[in-house]
Write a protein that holds these residues in place. Structure first.
Motif, short mmCIF file in Angstrom:
data_model
loop_
_atom_site.label_atom_id
_atom_site.label_comp_id
_atom_site.label_asym_id
_atom_site.label_seq_id
_atom_site.Cartn_x
_atom_site.Cartn_y
_atom_site.Cartn_z
N LYS A 94 8.38 -9.00 11.14
CA LYS A 94 7.65 -9.33 9.91
C LYS A 94 8.63 -9.74 8.82
O LYS A 94 9.64 -9.10 8.59
CB LYS A 94 6.83 -8.13 9.44
CG LYS A 94 5.71 -7.81 10.38
CD LYS A 94 4.73 -6.86 9.74
CE LYS A 94 3.67 -6.42 10.71
NZ LYS A 94 2.91 -7.50 11.27
N SER B 269 -0.29 -5.70 4.85
CA SER B 269 -1.14 -6.76 4.30
C SER B 269 -1.74 -7.67 5.36
O SER B 269 -2.78 -8.26 5.15
CB SER B 269 -0.35 -7.61 3.30
OG SER B 269 0.76 -8.22 3.93
N ASP B 270 -1.10 -7.76 6.54
CA ASP B 270 -1.65 -8.61 7.59
C ASP B 270 -2.65 -7.87 8.48
O ASP B 270 -3.13 -8.40 9.47
CB ASP B 270 -0.52 -9.21 8.44
CG ASP B 270 0.26 -8.15 9.22
OD1 ASP B 270 -0.02 -6.94 9.06
OD2 ASP B 270 1.16 -8.54 9.98
N GLY B 271 -2.95 -6.62 8.13
CA GLY B 271 -3.94 -5.85 8.89
C GLY B 271 -3.33 -4.99 9.99
O GLY B 271 -4.03 -4.20 10.62
N SER B 272 -2.03 -5.13 10.24
CA SER B 272 -1.38 -4.28 11.25
C SER B 272 -1.04 -2.92 10.64
O SER B 272 -1.05 -2.76 9.42
CB SER B 272 -0.14 -4.96 11.81
OG SER B 272 0.82 -5.13 10.79
N SER C 294 -5.73 -8.20 0.59
CA SER C 294 -6.49 -7.66 1.71
C SER C 294 -7.50 -6.66 1.19
O SER C 294 -7.11 -5.65 0.63
CB SER C 294 -5.58 -6.95 2.72
OG SER C 294 -4.68 -7.86 3.28
N SER D 135 -2.02 -13.37 -1.60
CA SER D 135 -2.29 -12.61 -0.39
C SER D 135 -2.90 -11.26 -0.76
O SER D 135 -2.21 -10.39 -1.25
CB SER D 135 -1.03 -12.40 0.44
OG SER D 135 -0.07 -11.69 -0.30
#
Length: 120
Positions: A47, A16-19, A118, A116
């Motif tokens: 994380k 979800s954080d793009g990683s 994405s 949250s």
């Protein structure tokens, strides 16, 4: 059963954080539950809110939530359609439930409303 010479799928898992986790190669006969177990084992330690079990997350490929008991080929992941390409799957983690009693207090939820999403 995996046939001799069968192409392995190269998958990476977008958090979800793009990683990303991966890419790694999997056989088309690999089940979605096995992929999720692999994601849990490789979840970055730094994380927060990592999944604890395969039921704590969803894998999404081409807008479709993949079922645990299906294989990659049964889930219609494009086997062999992307020669040399990496398939990105999105990982959605169910947030941990902090309210064990099942009661929700409306005044509390408005103060701690978090979202949250994405969209890539």
């Amino acid at each position: 059963m995996a046939a001799a010479g069968q192409e392995l799928l190269e998958l990476k898992f977008r958090l979800s954080d793009g990683s990303d986790i991966g890419p790694y190669k999997y056989a088309p006969a690999t089940t979605i539950a096995t992929l999720k177990e692999s994601i849990i084992a490789q979840w970055p330690q730094e994380k927060e809110n990592g999944p604890k079990s395969v039921n704590d997350m969803k894998l999404i490929n081409a807008g479709k939530v993949l079922e645990n008991n299906k294989t990659l080929s049964e889930s219609r992941v494009p086997v062999g359609e992307l020669p040399g390409g990496v398939i990105t799957m999105h990982v959605v983690v169910r947030p941990p439930s902090t309210d064990k009693g099942g009661e929700k207090h409306p005044s509390d939820s408005s103060k701690h409303n978090k979202c949250s999403c994405s969209i890539l």
